[in-house]
Design a protein around this motif. Structure first.
Motif, PDB file in Angstrom:
ATOM      1  N   GLY A 128       0.803  -1.207   0.000  1.00 49.87           N
ATOM      2  CA  GLY A 128       0.000   0.000   0.000  1.00 49.87           C
ATOM      3  C   GLY A 128       0.837   1.258   0.000  1.00 49.87           C
ATOM      4  O   GLY A 128       2.032   1.253  -0.298  1.00 49.87           O
ATOM      5  N   LYS A 129       0.179   2.370   0.373  1.00 52.06           N
ATOM      6  CA  LYS A 129       0.815   3.679   0.320  1.00 52.06           C
ATOM      7  C   LYS A 129       1.252   4.162   1.693  1.00 52.06           C
ATOM      8  O   LYS A 129       0.928   3.555   2.721  1.00 52.06           O
ATOM      9  CB  LYS A 129      -0.164   4.691  -0.284  1.00 52.06           C
ATOM     10  N   GLN A 130       2.001   5.286   1.700  1.00 49.58           N
ATOM     11  CA  GLN A 130       2.330   5.940   2.956  1.00 49.58           C
ATOM     12  C   GLN A 130       1.041   6.316   3.677  1.00 49.58           C
ATOM     13  O   GLN A 130       0.003   6.539   3.069  1.00 49.58           O
ATOM     14  CB  GLN A 130       3.174   7.181   2.697  1.00 49.58           C
ATOM     15  N   LYS A 136      -6.266   9.187   2.752  1.00 50.97           N
ATOM     16  CA  LYS A 136      -7.113   9.804   1.733  1.00 50.97           C
ATOM     17  C   LYS A 136      -7.887   8.736   0.961  1.00 50.97           C
ATOM     18  O   LYS A 136      -9.079   8.900   0.665  1.00 50.97           O
ATOM     19  CB  LYS A 136      -6.268  10.633   0.773  1.00 50.97           C
ATOM     20  N   ASP A 137      -7.220   7.640   0.605  1.00 48.44           N
ATOM     21  CA  ASP A 137      -7.896   6.571  -0.127  1.00 48.44           C
ATOM     22  C   ASP A 137      -8.978   5.913   0.729  1.00 48.44           C
ATOM     23  O   ASP A 137     -10.055   5.560   0.227  1.00 48.44           O
ATOM     24  CB  ASP A 137      -6.882   5.513  -0.574  1.00 48.44           C
ATOM     25  N   THR A 138      -8.684   5.745   2.014  1.00 49.79           N
ATOM     26  CA  THR A 138      -9.664   5.139   2.921  1.00 49.79           C
ATOM     27  C   THR A 138     -10.898   6.023   3.045  1.00 49.79           C
ATOM     28  O   THR A 138     -12.034   5.542   2.991  1.00 49.79           O
ATOM     29  CB  THR A 138      -9.028   4.907   4.297  1.00 49.79           C
ATOM     30  N   PRO A 149      -8.198  -1.228  -4.032  1.00 48.30           N
ATOM     31  CA  PRO A 149      -7.844  -2.543  -3.485  1.00 48.30           C
ATOM     32  C   PRO A 149      -6.444  -2.634  -2.902  1.00 48.30           C
ATOM     33  O   PRO A 149      -6.135  -3.582  -2.178  1.00 48.30           O
ATOM     34  CB  PRO A 149      -8.000  -3.485  -4.689  1.00 48.30           C
ATOM     35  N   GLU A 150      -5.574  -1.666  -3.185  1.00 49.68           N
ATOM     36  CA  GLU A 150      -4.215  -1.706  -2.650  1.00 49.68           C
ATOM     37  C   GLU A 150      -3.966  -0.647  -1.576  1.00 49.68           C
ATOM     38  O   GLU A 150      -2.866  -0.556  -1.042  1.00 49.68           O
ATOM     39  CB  GLU A 150      -3.202  -1.519  -3.789  1.00 49.68           C
ATOM     40  N   SER A 151      -4.968   0.160  -1.274  1.00 45.60           N
ATOM     41  CA  SER A 151      -4.792   1.220  -0.281  1.00 45.60           C
ATOM     42  C   SER A 151      -6.129   1.423   0.424  1.00 45.60           C
ATOM     43  O   SER A 151      -7.030   2.072  -0.118  1.00 45.60           O
ATOM     44  CB  SER A 151      -4.329   2.518  -0.966  1.00 45.60           C
ATOM     45  N   GLN A 229       3.991   0.802  -2.220  1.00 47.63           N
ATOM     46  CA  GLN A 229       3.424   0.320  -3.475  1.00 47.63           C
ATOM     47  C   GLN A 229       4.355  -0.711  -4.119  1.00 47.63           C
ATOM     48  O   GLN A 229       4.624  -0.690  -5.323  1.00 47.63           O
ATOM     49  CB  GLN A 229       3.143   1.499  -4.421  1.00 47.63           C
ATOM     50  N   SER A 230       4.826  -1.608  -3.269  1.00 45.35           N
ATOM     51  CA  SER A 230       5.775  -2.654  -3.686  1.00 45.35           C
ATOM     52  C   SER A 230       5.235  -4.009  -3.238  1.00 45.35           C
ATOM     53  O   SER A 230       5.714  -4.615  -2.266  1.00 45.35           O
ATOM     54  CB  SER A 230       7.164  -2.395  -3.082  1.00 45.35           C
TER      55      SER A 230
END
Length: 532
Positions: A128-130, A136-138, A149-151, A229-230
């Motif tokens: 996911g992201k920092q 923000k995505d949540t 789906p990744e954050s 994002q890895s």
């Protein structure tokens, strides 16, 4: 120093009364007291109109051995244990490889921190992201029904614990005081100092964001590397030995040491591990609903005339009922003064969880009301529990209208076995919203039957728990990992050398503190192996 436990004083005692109680308990004069520190402060609310504060105090005094000998039969007086953390090893001067940690939840962050503090310069991979971008995505799902789906609540820096109550208490045995190391590091990172001594410490979501960022900065300052994002799509294994990890972007990182801290919702990672032959077994977990009541009702039931006292804060509860059908129902992840949140990690699914801020001042209390299930309820291969969860979550999505609204029902209607059509005095906190319906098909029949029996039983302990207008929201499925990635006495996978399963996802923790503690223990084992 001497430790005094179970030192009980009135809730509103004057400041000097604690010092006086120390004199009396130890039988010493004021001149003999050098200093004292509050190690723990809790409360005894069994008599809600005569609540007591309960202290554990560390005391420095003259003639400590004489005092200890004189009071040797007092079970509440002992030497203060040494809870200072000591590193088990240090990295070699010129290490051949760097360890890889997968995941930046509490387990992965503290595993990475310990490895960095020992000089191993870990590479930490997060799909996911920092944490601020992830927030923000949540909120995008919560406020606009836009799902990433990744954050989301499950994936990203800080793990699932970031969007929770930030509870930092646990019932695990901790003879090496790893928990103290975790709390100390959190305070260094900006958490309130009170988490070091209050009996049920918590931080809250918004404060956790900055704390997580500061832990990350510490890791990086010590030579650790965190890549966001890895996503890890594969683990390279040669003749039973880890040789590297393959990322979604096509990059491969060679390493013989991988610490797996992916959390309980990394279902694609679990399948990849299973396909690679890593030994995995199914384990019990629980499913159920979130329940919301007015926080004022819980406060009054628990604290009586002392409801609202600043030292007590918002009241919590812990409930369990053993049902006539053989099931057990219990409260899970109780969030005083909090909100129910959308916690799915897959499109077309609805999952609920609970969250509180540090202030715990929202109008509702919420908790999971969940039913224990075992692999006998979902027989098949070791990943069958994931399929079981998915069916419930997809069904909840349909019951909620396929808009990421959650299906909900008033407790009175649920107990009377009739659909709900309008809300009462309790307004649900879940966003994107609650779609009223009949929850009887949201869980297996045995779970519905058990919860219908348990709620009136809980009402006998907390009057008003079965109030008609309380709201049930479905479904709660991510109580713990549905699998266990078994490990040996050296914390490595049972059949893959160099793979170190850790934390909630591997089935060895439940909550922020226990996951962080497990991360430390597994990181120590990995470090010792790399130091050979």
């Amino acid at each position: 120093m001497l430790r005094i436990t179970e030192l009980k004083l009135p809730l509103d005692h004057p400041e000097n009364m604690l010092k006086t109680a120390i004199f009396e308990r130890l039988g010493i004069s004021p001149a003999e007291l050098i200093s004292y520190t509050i190690f723990r402060r809790g409360y005894d609310a069994r008599k809600k109109n005569a609540i007591l504060l309960v202290y554990t105090v560390d005391v420095e005094s003259a003639n400590e051995w004489a005092i200890l000998n004189r009071l040797k039969n007092d079970p509440h007086i002992s030497l203060t244990p040494d809870n200072n953390y000591r590193f088990v090893t240090q990295a070699p001067e010129h290490p051949v490889q760097r360890p890889v940690v997968i995941g930046t939840g509490p387990c992965g962050l503290f595993a990475g921190l310990i490895l960095a503090q020992m000089g191993f310069r870990p590479i930490i991979l997060e799909r996911g992201k920092q944490v601020r971008e992830r927030t923000k995505d949540t909120f995008g799902l919560w406020r606009q029904r836009v799902f990433n789906p990744e954050s989301n609540v499950q994936f990203g820096e800080g793990g699932a614990g970031t969007f929770s109550d930030g509870k930092l208490h646990t019932q695990i045995k901790d003879p090496n005081h790893y928990g103290r190391k975790v709390l100390t590091e959190l305070v260094k990172a900006g958490a309130p100092a009170e988490i070091l001594y209050v009996s049920k410490p918590h931080i809250g979501t918004f404060r956790l964001v900055s704390v997580v960022e500061e832990v990350r900065a510490t890791i990086e300052s010590l030579g650790g590397e965190i890549r966001f994002q890895s996503r890890v799509d594969d683990i390279e294994i040669d003749n039973g030995q880890v040789r590297g990890v393959a990322l979604a972007n096509g990059e491969t990182i060679p390493t013989n040491h991988v610490l797996l801290a992916v959390g309980h919702s990394a279902r694609d990672t679990f399948k990849m591990l299973y396909d690679r032959g890593v030994y995995i077994e199914a384990k019990p977990f629980s499913v159920g609903f979130r329940i919301e009541h007015p926080q004022s009702l819980i406060d009054t039931c628990r604290f009586g005339q002392n409801a609202g006292h600043p030292l007590l804060g918002a009241a919590d509860y812990k409930l369990v009922h053993h049902c006539s059908n053989g099931r057990s129902v219990y409260s899970f992840c109780m969030c005083p003064g909090g909100t129910v949140v959308a916690a799915t990690s897959e499109a077309g699914h609805v999952v609920t969880n609970g969250m509180s801020q540090y202030s715990r001042n929202e109008r509702n209390a919420n908790s999971g009301i969940v039913v224990g299930i075992t692999p006998d309820d979902y027989p098949g291969h070791p990943l069958a529990g994931i399929d079981f969860q998915r069916r419930l979550e997809a069904n909840a999505f349909k019951l909620g209208g396929e808009t990421y609204e959650a299906p909900g029902q008033l407790v009175g209607d649920f107990l009377a076995q009739r659909p709900s059509t309008e809300l009462g005095s309790v307004h649900p906190s879940y966003t994107p919203g609650v779609h009223l319906c009949d929850l009887s098909t949201a869980l297996p029949e045995y779970a519905i039957t058990a919860i219908r029996e348990a709620i009136p039983a809980f009402d006998k302990k907390i009057k008003g728990f079965a109030m008609n207008d309380a709201v049930l929201t479905g479904v709660e499925t991510r109580t713990s990992s549905p699998i266990r990635i078994k490990r040996d006495e050296l914390y490595q996978s049972m059949n893959i050398k160099g793979l170190y399963p850790a934390g909630e996802g591997a089935g060895y923790a439940g909550g922020i503190l226990s996951a962080a503690v497990d991360g430390i223990k597994v990181a120590e084992a990995l470090a010792l192996d790399m130091s050979k």
